[in-house]
Write a protein that holds these residues in place. Structure first.
Motif, mmCIF file in Angstrom:
data_model
loop_
_atom_site.group_PDB
_atom_site.id
_atom_site.type_symbol
_atom_site.label_atom_id
_atom_site.label_comp_id
_atom_site.label_asym_id
_atom_site.label_seq_id
_atom_site.Cartn_x
_atom_site.Cartn_y
_atom_site.Cartn_z
ATOM 1 N N MET A 62 7.327 -5.923 56.391
ATOM 2 C CA MET A 62 7.765 -5.789 57.792
ATOM 3 C C MET A 62 9.055 -6.350 57.792
ATOM 4 O O MET A 62 9.741 -5.834 58.342
ATOM 5 N N GLU A 63 9.092 -7.585 57.184
ATOM 6 C CA GLU A 63 10.236 -8.404 57.100
ATOM 7 C C GLU A 63 11.299 -7.638 56.445
ATOM 8 O O GLU A 63 12.645 -8.024 56.742
ATOM 9 N N HIS A 64 11.034 -6.619 55.601
ATOM 10 C CA HIS A 64 12.222 -5.985 54.785
ATOM 11 C C HIS A 64 12.467 -4.530 55.200
ATOM 12 O O HIS A 64 13.238 -3.726 54.596
ATOM 13 N N ILE A 65 11.770 -4.165 56.213
ATOM 14 C CA ILE A 65 12.058 -2.757 56.936
ATOM 15 C C ILE A 65 12.439 -2.872 58.400
ATOM 16 O O ILE A 65 11.616 -3.423 58.979
ATOM 17 N N GLU A 66 13.568 -2.254 58.423
ATOM 18 C CA GLU A 66 13.974 -2.155 60.080
ATOM 19 C C GLU A 66 13.411 -1.091 60.835
ATOM 20 O O GLU A 66 13.294 0.061 60.231
ATOM 21 N N GLY A 67 13.213 -1.172 62.143
ATOM 22 C CA GLY A 67 12.926 -0.455 62.990
ATOM 23 C C GLY A 67 11.684 0.359 62.892
ATOM 24 O O GLY A 67 11.204 1.363 63.588
ATOM 25 N N VAL A 68 10.713 -0.227 62.219
ATOM 26 C CA VAL A 68 9.274 0.480 62.189
ATOM 27 C C VAL A 68 8.466 -0.430 63.042
ATOM 28 O O VAL A 68 8.296 -1.644 62.968
ATOM 29 N N GLU A 69 7.861 0.060 64.010
ATOM 30 C CA GLU A 69 7.037 -0.361 65.081
ATOM 31 C C GLU A 69 5.411 -0.399 64.496
ATOM 32 O O GLU A 69 5.117 0.716 63.827
ATOM 33 N N ILE A 70 4.606 -1.199 64.916
ATOM 34 C CA ILE A 70 3.248 -1.287 64.609
ATOM 35 C C ILE A 70 2.334 -1.353 65.945
ATOM 36 O O ILE A 70 2.901 -2.142 66.939
ATOM 37 N N PHE A 71 1.422 -0.510 65.960
ATOM 38 C CA PHE A 71 0.555 -0.466 67.304
ATOM 39 C C PHE A 71 -1.004 -0.426 66.813
ATOM 40 O O PHE A 71 -1.327 0.172 65.950
ATOM 41 N N ASP A 72 -1.618 -1.159 67.595
ATOM 42 C CA ASP A 72 -3.237 -0.999 67.546
ATOM 43 C C ASP A 72 -3.533 0.342 67.571
ATOM 44 O O ASP A 72 -4.828 0.472 66.899
ATOM 45 N N SER A 73 -3.328 1.229 68.380
ATOM 46 C CA SER A 73 -3.782 2.605 68.608
ATOM 47 C C SER A 73 -2.870 3.690 68.550
ATOM 48 O O SER A 73 -1.681 3.483 68.646
ATOM 49 N N LEU A 74 -3.317 4.624 68.330
ATOM 50 C CA LEU A 74 -2.561 6.040 68.244
ATOM 51 C C LEU A 74 -1.893 6.452 69.646
ATOM 52 O O LEU A 74 -0.702 6.542 69.707
ATOM 53 N N GLU A 75 -2.648 6.017 70.587
ATOM 54 C CA GLU A 75 -2.265 6.289 71.954
ATOM 55 C C GLU A 75 -0.879 5.466 72.263
ATOM 56 O O GLU A 75 -0.039 5.878 72.786
ATOM 57 N N GLU A 76 -0.993 4.160 71.729
ATOM 58 C CA GLU A 76 0.065 3.304 72.085
ATOM 59 C C GLU A 76 1.438 3.805 71.347
ATOM 60 O O GLU A 76 2.289 3.613 72.045
ATOM 61 N N ALA A 77 1.001 4.188 70.054
ATOM 62 C CA ALA A 77 2.349 4.471 69.342
ATOM 63 C C ALA A 77 2.912 5.901 70.156
ATOM 64 O O ALA A 77 4.291 6.084 70.110
ATOM 65 N N LEU A 78 2.190 6.722 70.702
ATOM 66 C CA LEU A 78 2.651 8.076 71.235
ATOM 67 C C LEU A 78 3.338 7.613 72.530
ATOM 68 O O LEU A 78 4.268 8.378 73.041
ATOM 69 N N VAL A 79 2.773 6.618 73.400
ATOM 70 C CA VAL A 79 3.591 6.189 74.698
ATOM 71 C C VAL A 79 4.979 5.672 74.282
ATOM 72 O O VAL A 79 5.859 5.978 74.843
ATOM 73 N N PHE A 80 4.806 4.915 73.155
ATOM 74 C CA PHE A 80 6.184 4.370 72.691
ATOM 75 C C PHE A 80 7.220 5.249 72.413
ATOM 76 O O PHE A 80 8.338 5.231 72.926
ATOM 77 N N PHE A 81 6.807 6.373 71.624
ATOM 78 C CA PHE A 81 7.614 7.454 71.428
ATOM 79 C C PHE A 81 8.028 8.401 72.570
ATOM 80 O O PHE A 81 9.259 8.868 72.602
ATOM 81 N N ASN A 82 7.160 8.426 73.502
ATOM 82 C CA ASN A 82 7.607 9.203 74.891
ATOM 83 C C ASN A 82 8.300 8.461 75.542
ATOM 84 O O ASN A 82 9.247 9.256 76.520
ATOM 85 N N GLN A 83 8.509 7.262 75.510
ATOM 86 C CA GLN A 83 9.370 6.549 76.302
ATOM 87 C C GLN A 83 10.587 6.328 75.882
ATOM 88 O O GLN A 83 11.585 5.596 76.399
ATOM 89 N N SER A 84 10.675 6.440 74.512
ATOM 90 C CA SER A 84 12.002 6.041 73.673
ATOM 91 C C SER A 84 12.963 7.314 73.341
ATOM 92 O O SER A 84 12.551 8.167 73.638
#
Lengths: 147, 118
Positions: free
Chosen positions: B96-118
């Motif tokens: 992850m130190e070598h890739i920019e702009g990739v987020e990590i989330f514990d759950s799918l729901e959190e990832a979907l919330v992140f995308f819906n807010q961005s």
């Protein structure tokens, strides 16, 4: 703790490395290897098996990979022997990911060559010995935690 | 839900493509991941690694190559539910130190919330 040895053979067919990794899990349960150490050993053995099947045996299903588990009061070792040429010169250096990723983006060069560094990082010892005409043996070892 | 081989599936949730991988992320599965990714259009992608029970450097390198390719296409990526074997390789290789702009989330729901807010 007793001392002993268990051996098995698998063909160089993709997927058969899973049988070896399952066996690692069973050995670790018998020898009460902690969960985190077990996960590291599984990844290291998986890498060793894939190397043996791919680089050693070219995924030729008629060529076998010999697996040997050795255990004693200090350690658990897993040796993986291929049927290749045995002319190896292992490089455990950390790959330059920035360079690899750039080459992938600009020249579509495959990202690879992480296996040996990964193995070395995950277990207590890695030894790779090639014998010309007899194949290469990779041995990964974890030490039992002292109480 | 579209399946690719026995270990890879893609589900469209709103404008987010969720690429889920299960069992052994080996060379066969890596080919399925590549096939699945090629069918995903530009946009937001969540890669769910929660059901990966075994993987290798090659398997994780395939995920990395997909994300690098997506970066060039202005796609946005999240990883979620990263299983222990995957996380072990990701952390050991310091990926992850070598890739920019990739987020990590514990759950799918959190990832979907992140995308819906961005």
């Amino acid at each position: 703790m007793e001392t002993g040895k268990v051996s098995t053979i698998v063909p160089s067919i993709p997927g058969y490395e899973e049988i070896v990794v399952e066996a690692v899990g069973a050995m670790a349960r018998i020898h009460e290897i902690p969960y985190e150490k077990l996960n590291k050993l599984k990844i290291a053995v998986n890498e060793a098996c894939i190397n043996a099947m791919d680089h050693g045996n070219d995924y030729d299903p008629t060529k076998n990979v010999e697996i040997t588990f050795e255990y004693n009061e200090e350690s658990l070792s897993v040796s993986v022997k291929d049927s290749g040429l045995g002319n190896v010169s292992p490089n455990f250096d950390e790959p330059d990911l920035d360079e690899q990723f750039e080459l992938f983006k600009t020249m579509e060069q495959e990202i690879s060559g992480w296996g040996l560094f990964l193995m070395k990082s995950l277990v207590d010892d890695v030894e790779i010995v090639g014998k010309e005409g007899e194949g290469t043996t990779t041995t990964v070892t974890i030490l039992h935690e002292q109480e | 839900m579209q399946n690719y081989g026995s270990n890879v599936a893609v589900e469209q949730i709103g404008d987010v493509s969720v690429l889920s991988i299960q069992n052994n992320l080996d060379r066969h599965t890596a080919e399925s991941v590549r096939a699945a990714y090629n069918q995903i259009g530009n946009g937001k992608v969540v890669i769910n690694l929660g059901q990966v029970t075994l993987t290798s450097s090659r398997g994780i390198a395939t995920i990395v190559s997909v994300m690098l390719e997506g970066e060039q296409k202005q796609q946005k990526f999240c990883l979620c539910e990263i299983s222990d074997p995957c996380m072990l390789i990701i952390k050991t290789m310091n990926i992850m130190e070598h890739i920019e702009g990739v987020e990590i989330f514990d759950s799918l729901e959190e990832a979907l919330v992140f995308f819906n807010q961005s």
